[in-house]
Design a protein around this motif. Structure first.
Motif, PDB file in Angstrom:
ATOM      1  N   GLY A 106      -7.517  12.090   0.581  1.00  0.00           N
ATOM      2  CA  GLY A 106      -6.741  12.226  -0.646  1.00  0.00           C
ATOM      3  C   GLY A 106      -6.664  10.884  -1.356  1.00  0.00           C
ATOM      4  O   GLY A 106      -6.857   9.832  -0.750  1.00  0.00           O
ATOM      5  N   HIS A 107      -6.380  10.932  -2.662  1.00  0.00           N
ATOM      6  CA  HIS A 107      -6.429   9.722  -3.488  1.00  0.00           C
ATOM      7  C   HIS A 107      -5.489   8.619  -2.995  1.00  0.00           C
ATOM      8  O   HIS A 107      -5.911   7.489  -2.750  1.00  0.00           O
ATOM      9  N   LEU A 108      -4.209   8.937  -2.885  1.00  0.00           N
ATOM     10  CA  LEU A 108      -3.216   7.912  -2.575  1.00  0.00           C
ATOM     11  C   LEU A 108      -3.371   7.375  -1.156  1.00  0.00           C
ATOM     12  O   LEU A 108      -3.262   6.162  -0.928  1.00  0.00           O
ATOM     13  N   ARG A 109      -3.614   8.271  -0.211  1.00  0.00           N
ATOM     14  CA  ARG A 109      -3.784   7.804   1.164  1.00  0.00           C
ATOM     15  C   ARG A 109      -5.038   6.960   1.310  1.00  0.00           C
ATOM     16  O   ARG A 109      -5.072   6.036   2.118  1.00  0.00           O
ATOM     17  N   PHE A 110      -6.062   7.251   0.521  1.00  0.00           N
ATOM     18  CA  PHE A 110      -7.266   6.442   0.579  1.00  0.00           C
ATOM     19  C   PHE A 110      -7.004   5.027   0.063  1.00  0.00           C
ATOM     20  O   PHE A 110      -7.471   4.044   0.646  1.00  0.00           O
TER      21      PHE A 110
END
Length: 235
Positions: A106-110
């Motif tokens: 996912g965007h934020l976790r990446f």
């Protein structure tokens, strides 16, 4: 030497790897600001680069430096690069491997994953370097974490890359990334180019391997088998 070119793995959970593209964009903007901006290269590296001796309090920079607290340079240094080749090399790795790792997290976790790997890489360098007064810059530590995540998530995917003196080969990730890791390990312990933070690469890789199971999306064994069959199908 190894440069990845293409893997051909389709995205399953998103249409566009926005975080990967944003990170590349920030690195490019930082590079342009470093060499063509009003502050100049020395000020950018001195103000935003990571200097272990400054973090540990054994050295103080001239008045006006750094531009951010020393602790924050653990992160800001990730986006700086010392040459166009340095930038292109790191961004190529991030472009090839980052989208699929982002797809799995996912965007934020990446973004969190990338920053944590880069900061851990900076600390690994700080505790091992014999030149603590020398600034560390570059996304290599964060990229190394992404490479580790890709190896865990897609070990059998075949990657096109250039090996050694530009030999094009199409090999599974466990071979290509394994080859890359052996080069980093050998350079770190057997004496590689002194201008490269080899232990930062290793630190980022190890932390990336640790964080990947924690930050990836919830594991679905049925979906995983389907994806594995699709990836291994003849193309």
């Amino acid at each position: 030497m190894f440069l990845p070119l293409h893997d051909g793995v389709p995205l399953k959970n998103m249409k566009t790897p926005l975080a990967t593209r944003c990170l590349i964009g920030v690195c490019v903007i930082a590079y342009l600001a470093t060499f063509y901006g009003p502050l100049g290269e020395d000020a950018m590296v001195g103000g935003f680069g990571f200097i272990p001796s400054v973090l540990f309090g054994t050295e103080v920079l001239p008045e006006g430096y750094p531009f951010v607290p020393a602790e924050l340079t653990l992160a800001t240094n990730i986006f700086l690069h010392g040459s166009l080749f340095h930038l292109i090399g790191n961004m190529l790795f991030l472009w090839v491997f980052g989208d699929n790792v982002e797809d799995a997290m996912g965007h934020l976790r990446f973004i969190l994953f990338f920053l944590l790997c880069g900061m851990a890489a900076s600390l690994a360098h700080a505790f091992i370097t014999t030149e603590p007064h020398r600034p560390l810059i570059g996304a290599s530590g964060g990229v190394s974490g992404v490479v580790a995540a890709y190896l865990i998530l897609y070990p059998r995917v075949k990657i096109w890359g250039l090996f050694l003196k530009g030999i094009p080969l199409h090999l599974p990730a466990y071979w290509t990334i394994g080859f890359w890791f052996v080069l980093q390990f050998a350079a770190a312990f057997l004496g590689g180019d002194d201008s490269v933070g080899w232990f930062a690469h290793l630190g980022g890789f190890i932390v990336g391997a640790i964080l990947t199971p924690l930050l990836r999306r919830r594991y679905d064994p049925v979906l995983a088998r389907v994806q594995a069959q699709e990836l291994q199908a003849p193309r």
